[in-house]
Motif scaffolding. Structure first.
Motif, mmCIF file in Angstrom:
data_model
loop_
_atom_site.group_PDB
_atom_site.id
_atom_site.type_symbol
_atom_site.label_atom_id
_atom_site.label_comp_id
_atom_site.label_asym_id
_atom_site.label_seq_id
_atom_site.Cartn_x
_atom_site.Cartn_y
_atom_site.Cartn_z
ATOM 1 N N GLY A 198 -54.028 6.035 -5.839
ATOM 2 C CA GLY A 198 -54.752 7.095 -5.145
ATOM 3 C C GLY A 198 -56.061 7.477 -5.794
ATOM 4 O O GLY A 198 -56.691 8.472 -5.406
ATOM 5 N N MET A 199 -56.499 6.680 -6.764
ATOM 6 C CA MET A 199 -57.741 6.972 -7.470
ATOM 7 C C MET A 199 -58.916 6.256 -6.794
ATOM 8 O O MET A 199 -58.759 5.175 -6.232
ATOM 9 N N PRO A 200 -60.106 6.839 -6.845
ATOM 10 C CA PRO A 200 -61.277 6.205 -6.221
ATOM 11 C C PRO A 200 -61.592 4.853 -6.860
ATOM 12 O O PRO A 200 -61.472 4.675 -8.073
ATOM 13 N N LYS A 201 -61.991 3.920 -6.024
ATOM 14 C CA LYS A 201 -62.355 2.587 -6.492
ATOM 15 C C LYS A 201 -63.598 2.119 -5.748
ATOM 16 O O LYS A 201 -63.748 2.376 -4.556
ATOM 17 N N LYS A 202 -64.500 1.432 -6.448
ATOM 18 C CA LYS A 202 -65.715 0.903 -5.844
ATOM 19 C C LYS A 202 -65.762 -0.612 -6.002
ATOM 20 O O LYS A 202 -65.245 -1.158 -6.977
#
Length: 313
Positions: free
Chosen positions: A234-238
């Motif tokens: 659920g953590m932001p990823k780019k």
């Protein structure tokens, strides 16, 4: 890049008989997803001569096709083996995109990547998405068409149809509906299989149909795309995805007066180096679809494609 691995022991030795395809098309009721019957699959489409090459002098690739994409009577400018069965490699993903766009209205729907997107084939081209990560269907399409992610193609299929097998059935049904009767699909990404093939004419029909969707044009017309989504925790990823078309990257010069609108590359050992794309004549806005199949090297691929583009006047 898709692995430079063979597609099985069988060799595609025979050209597809377009007359057989026309017979098959006459035997089925052709309709689009809204239930409206088509006026005939060939209306507004070019039909190359099966026996005679047109303007193909100097082309070294096994097959090639250049067709105007305008009006009710488009013209064939170049044709070499337009009905020969070829391994399409990642050009398959044009059909995958088309099926998705025909059946998904809201591309902002989110989908959580499953274990089926774990591709273990050595050297396989990837978008590097992982099970448990959540992306929109639009982002998955970018991941499939720009970096040519085989993992993203599986996710697109599952997000559209619930399973890869069901989606492949839809691919083959769609091929019949658009008149691409010389092809057969067994997967969604073009990984090697002797029963997975398309003719250059099928590729033209598929790209022609896909270009009717603004979303497809926007995606394949992009050079870079940087998605931001959630990983399995659920953590932001780019990510940073880049197109593989060397004209669009500026690594190969596009002939004067033309602009490449986008398309799809494909490479395997059996398929050779392949490219299909749409190109615009800047002075008039006329569009053309060009396809080169089974060039021996990447340099040969772009040399052959440039020869096609130089036929546009």
């Amino acid at each position: 890049m898709i692995p430079l691995a063979g597609c099985g022991r069988k060799k595609l030795e025979h050209s597809y008989d377009i007359r057989m395809g026309l017979t098959r098309m006459n035997a089925v009721s052709v309709s689009d997803v809204s239930g409206k019957h088509a006026d005939g699959f060939s209306k507004g489409l070019a039909l190359p001569d099966a026996k005679q090459a047109v303007g193909a002098d100097g082309l070294t690739a096994e097959a090639a096709l250049l067709v105007s994409n305008e009006g009710d009577d488009p013209q064939v400018l170049v044709s070499k083996n337009p009905y020969v069965r070829t391994y399409p490699a990642s050009i398959t993903k044009v059909m995958t995109a088309l099926v998705c766009l025909r059946h998904v209205d809201d591309l902002q729907q989110e989908f959580t990547v499953t274990q089926n997107s774990k591709i273990t084939v050595s050297g396989s081209s990837m978008a590097y998405i992982h099970p448990g990560e959540t992306l929109t269907i639009e982002e998955l399409l970018y991941g499939m068409l720009l970096p040519s992610g085989n993992d993203a193609a599986v996710a697109v299929a599952e997000a559209t149809a619930g399973s890869v097998d069901a989606f492949v059935e839809m691919m083959n049904e769609t091929a019949m509906e658009i008149g691409a009767t010389g092809c057969h699909f067994v997967n969604v990404n073009g990984l090697p299989d002797e029963n997975h093939y398309m003719t250059p004419y099928d590729i033209y029909l598929t790209l022609h149909a896909a270009l009717a969707y603004d979303a497809f044009r926007e995606i394949v017309g992009s050079v870079h795309y940087d998605p931001e989504y959630k990983d399995a925790n659920g953590m932001p990823k780019k990510q940073e995805w880049t197109v593989s078309n060397k004209y669009m990257l500026g690594e190969v010069e596009t002939p004067d007066g033309l602009r490449v609108l986008g398309g799809k590359t494909g490479t395997t050992k059996a398929a050779g180096y392949c490219l299909t794309q749409a190109t615009e004549k800047e002075a008039t806005g006329e569009e053309f679809i060009s396809t080169v199949m089974k060039a021996k090297t990447r340099d040969d691929l772009y040399a052959n494609m440039t020869m096609l583009l130089e036929k546009i006047h």
